[in-house]
Structures are given as structure tokens and as C-alpha cells.
Design a protein around this motif. Structure first.
Motif, PDB file in Angstrom:
ATOM      1  N   LEU A  39      39.723 -20.292  11.973  1.00  0.00           N
ATOM      2  CA  LEU A  39      38.272 -20.497  12.082  1.00  0.00           C
ATOM      3  C   LEU A  39      37.605 -19.259  12.686  1.00  0.00           C
ATOM      4  O   LEU A  39      36.533 -18.823  12.224  1.00  0.00           O
ATOM      5  N   VAL A  40      38.240 -18.683  13.716  1.00  0.00           N
ATOM      6  CA  VAL A  40      37.689 -17.490  14.376  1.00  0.00           C
ATOM      7  C   VAL A  40      37.586 -16.338  13.380  1.00  0.00           C
ATOM      8  O   VAL A  40      36.580 -15.606  13.356  1.00  0.00           O
ATOM      9  N   GLU A  43      34.647 -16.987  11.085  1.00  0.00           N
ATOM     10  CA  GLU A  43      33.352 -16.808  11.752  1.00  0.00           C
ATOM     11  C   GLU A  43      33.097 -15.359  12.160  1.00  0.00           C
ATOM     12  O   GLU A  43      31.949 -14.979  12.393  1.00  0.00           O
ATOM     13  N   SER A  44      34.157 -14.554  12.254  1.00  0.00           N
ATOM     14  CA  SER A  44      33.976 -13.157  12.673  1.00  0.00           C
ATOM     15  C   SER A  44      33.340 -12.306  11.583  1.00  0.00           C
ATOM     16  O   SER A  44      32.775 -11.247  11.858  1.00  0.00           O
ATOM     17  N   GLY A  45      33.462 -12.760  10.351  1.00  0.00           N
ATOM     18  CA  GLY A  45      32.917 -11.986   9.245  1.00  0.00           C
ATOM     19  C   GLY A  45      33.878 -10.934   8.711  1.00  0.00           C
ATOM     20  O   GLY A  45      33.566 -10.237   7.748  1.00  0.00           O
ATOM     21  N   THR A  69      37.550 -11.822  17.714  1.00  0.00           N
ATOM     22  CA  THR A  69      36.261 -12.289  18.204  1.00  0.00           C
ATOM     23  C   THR A  69      35.365 -11.115  18.573  1.00  0.00           C
ATOM     24  O   THR A  69      34.185 -11.056  18.185  1.00  0.00           O
ATOM     25  N   GLU A  73      31.871  -9.785  16.999  1.00  0.00           N
ATOM     26  CA  GLU A  73      30.624  -9.731  17.781  1.00  0.00           C
ATOM     27  C   GLU A  73      30.052  -8.323  17.842  1.00  0.00           C
ATOM     28  O   GLU A  73      29.049  -8.081  18.535  1.00  0.00           O
ATOM     29  N   PRO A 163      38.071 -24.764   9.869  1.00  0.00           N
ATOM     30  CA  PRO A 163      36.700 -25.224  10.083  1.00  0.00           C
ATOM     31  C   PRO A 163      36.513 -26.735   9.923  1.00  0.00           C
ATOM     32  O   PRO A 163      35.478 -27.275  10.323  1.00  0.00           O
TER      33      PRO A 163
END
Lengths: 234, 103
Positions: A39-40, A43-45, A69, A73, A163
Motif C-alpha cells: 500500500l505504501v 501511495e508513494s507514487g 515513504t 513525500e 489497499p
């Protein structure tokens, strides 16, 4: 699961079979962690394959999540790399603790073994009472490669189903429970109980240090306390 | 490409941290006192690791009554049975039951 399956000294099965059984027991609570890692990554792209490549290249769950992460970011590469290395610095303790068990082992095993050295494998082998070098090597390799295979598979799976897992299941709680259980196995004298409790209290007091580095300070001070207690005993 | 290189460098340095003592101390005898001190590494590191998992980044505990009860049960069961698997199942059962009762 046979009773005592996580305490290698209590069962007379072969090291490989025993290692695989112990590994499966310890990996179950890590499954949510592996899926969360997927999932990380999502979400990190980062491209999925690039994020997953941290699994074979780093093989260190917490450090992988930290790196991915921070990269997601927008942190600088140097900052993200430094943070990941600080998170993984506890492996220095593992290395010095297990060094005596690697003495007298073949050179190839001393070079290969450290790649597989993760929290769970350390916890399994540091509490091992069987001192036979051949048993240790077979157990270590069987468990290490089992963890490796499972981690590669489930972090890949996590890219797709991570997810979808409801947070309300609270599966992440299994991880501290597991390590508390292993901690309980490793304390066989009151001095060790004192060291563990003090390390926990210092970690809590320093919990707001950057990148969770308070954990390293606490571990170091805990070991120092152990040294003092050992001298006091003598 | 730069990100992949960074991942590879972090992976290599991480490997070095794991290997440094295992490889460099292969031929050195450990003094008895050092071996006894090393026995304290596991409780110190695992104690710190558990507390890290139970605290948030702001330094506050992120656990409630179900978690505390689960941890107490886990420690008690493992000390009594010497079996982490049974401790884990017992703790999760207590955690889920109390969690559903309280909520």
C-alpha cells in the motif's frame, strides 16, 4: 502447531523442518506488514516494480517503508537514504550478538548469512539453545530463505491487495505481540528483565527523536546497564 | 535510475551493517565478559523495538485497554508455556474480544 515450536531447544525435529515451521509461525503476523508495504508503494507514487525492488535489494521491512515513504513525500535522496539507514542500524547489534555463532562456520556462510539477518531471524536464533554449528547453519539458512521467499511474495501481493484490507481488523497489533513474546522467551534472569524494562522506558521517553532513533539510544543504554549489572554480579 | 541507485546503495550499506561484526570477528576469540554482555543485547533491542511499535511519532502511546490486555496475556502465556504461537493466538483473541466489547 506443535507446542514449543518457536523454541528450537525443545523439539527434536530436523533443523530444516523446524526452521520452516518456526518461520511460518513468525511470518503470519508479518503478513499485514508486508501488505501494508505494498500500500505504501502504491501511495508513494513510485513505479510499482521500483518500489518492490527494495524487497530484494534491502530486505528490511521498516527501512523499506521509511525509504519509500520519504521518497514519495518528496524528500531528497540523501535524506531518505540516511533515515532508512538509521532505522536499520539495529542490525549492528544483531551482527555483534550473532558473531560468536558464526565463528567456525564456512566463509561463504559468513558472507551470505548477514543478507538474511532480519528481526525475526535474529529473534529465533538468539534464543536457540542448541550450540551445534551444523544445526545452527542449517536452521539459519532454512529459516532465512523461507522468510526471504515469503517476504518477496507477500510484498508483491501487497501491491495489489494491500489497499483493500480494513484497518479495523487491527492485524498490525500482532507484530508487537510477537516481539513481546520473543522478548519473554529471551529473559531468563532478573537482570535481563531490568534491562528490557529500562530499554522500553527510555525508548518511550525518547519517542519523539527523529526517525525513531531513540530506539537505538535506548538499546545502547540498556546494554550498558547490562554490563554494569554483570560487573555487579561478579 | 537515480532512485534505483539510491535503493541499491542503501541495500548495500544495510548489508554492511549486518555483516561487519560477523565477518570481521570470525577469527577472534570473545572474552567471557563480552559473551555475557552480549546476552543483554536481545532484551535491550527487543524491548526498545516493542516500545517503538507501541508509540506514535509524537511520542505518545498509541494503545488502549484491548492492546494492554493483549500484551499482558501474551507475556503471561509465553512465560508459562514457552510457546510464542499460543501466546500470539491468546493475545489476539483477548484484543479482538475486548475491542468489540468496548466499542
Amino acid at each position: 502447531m506443535a507446542q514449543g515450536s518457536v523454541n528450537p531447544s525443545q523439539v527434536n525435529t530436523g533443523p530444516v523442518k523446524k526452521a520452516i515451521l518456526d518461520t511460518l509461525t513468525l511470518f503470519l503476523p508479518a503478513i499485514p506488514f508486508a501488505l501494508v508495504f505494498g500500500l505504501v508503494v502504491v501511495e508513494s507514487g513510485l513505479p510499482a516494480l521500483l518500489g518492490w525492488s527494495t524487497s530484494p535489494l534491502m530486505f528490511s521491512g521498516a527501512a523499506q517503508i521509511t525509504l519509500v515513504t520519504l521518497l514519495g513525500e518528496g524528500a531528497s535522496l540523501a535524506a531518505a537514504a540516511t533515515a532508512a539507514l538509521i532505522v536499520g542500524a539495529r542490525h549492528l547489534f544483531y551482527s555483534i550478538t550473532l558473531a560468536p555463532r558464526f565463528q567456525g562456520q564456512p566463509a561463504w556462510f559468513r558472507w551470505l548469512g548477514p543478507y538474511l539477518l532480519i528481526d525475526q531471524l535474529f529473534a529465533l536464533t538468539v534464543t536457540m539453545e542448541n550450540r551445534d554449528p551444523d544445526y545452527f547453519r542449517r536452521y539459519y539458512l532454512a529459516s532465512g530463505f523461507s522468510f526471504w521467499t515469503l517476504w518477496m511474495s507477500f510484498t508483491a501481493l501487497g501491491l495489489f491487495i494491500g489497499p483493500a484490507i480494513p484497518e479495523s481488523w487491527g492485524l498490525a497489533f500482532a507484530t508487537p505481540v510477537l516481539f513481546l513474546g520473543l522478548l519473554a522467551l529471551s529473559v531468563d534472569r532478573w537482570e535481563k528483565v531490568v534491562v528490557a524494562v529500562v530499554a522500553m522506558l527510555i525508548t518511550f521517553a525518547l519517542a519523539d527523536m527523529p526517525n525513531r532513533s531513540g530506539m537505538l539510544v535506548a538499546a545502547f543504554l540498556g546494554i550498558l546497564l547490562g554490563l554494569m549489572l554483570e560487573r555487579f554480579r561478579r | 535510475m537515480t532512485v534505483l541507485l539510491t535503493i541499491a546503495v542503501v541495500g548495500f550499506l544495510g548489508y554492511c551493517m549486518r555483516a561487519v561484526f560477523i565477518v570481521s570477528l570470525a577469527k577472534h576469540a570473545f572474552p567471557p565478559l563480552a559473551l555475557r554482555v552480549l546476552e543483554y543485547v536481545a532484551p535491550a533491542v527487543m524491548g526498545a523495538l516493542v516500545m517503538t511499535m507501541l508509540t506514535g511519532a509524537e511520542g505518545t502511546l498509541v494503545i488502549g485497554v484491548p492492546e494492554v490486555a493483549g500484551l499482558v496475556v501474551a507475556a503471561g502465556v509465553v512465560v508459562r508455556t514457552r510457546n510464542v504461537g499460543i501466546g500470539l493466538i491468546s493475545a489476539m483473541a483477548v484484543f479482538w474480544i475486548l475491542g468489540s466489547v468496548i466499542s
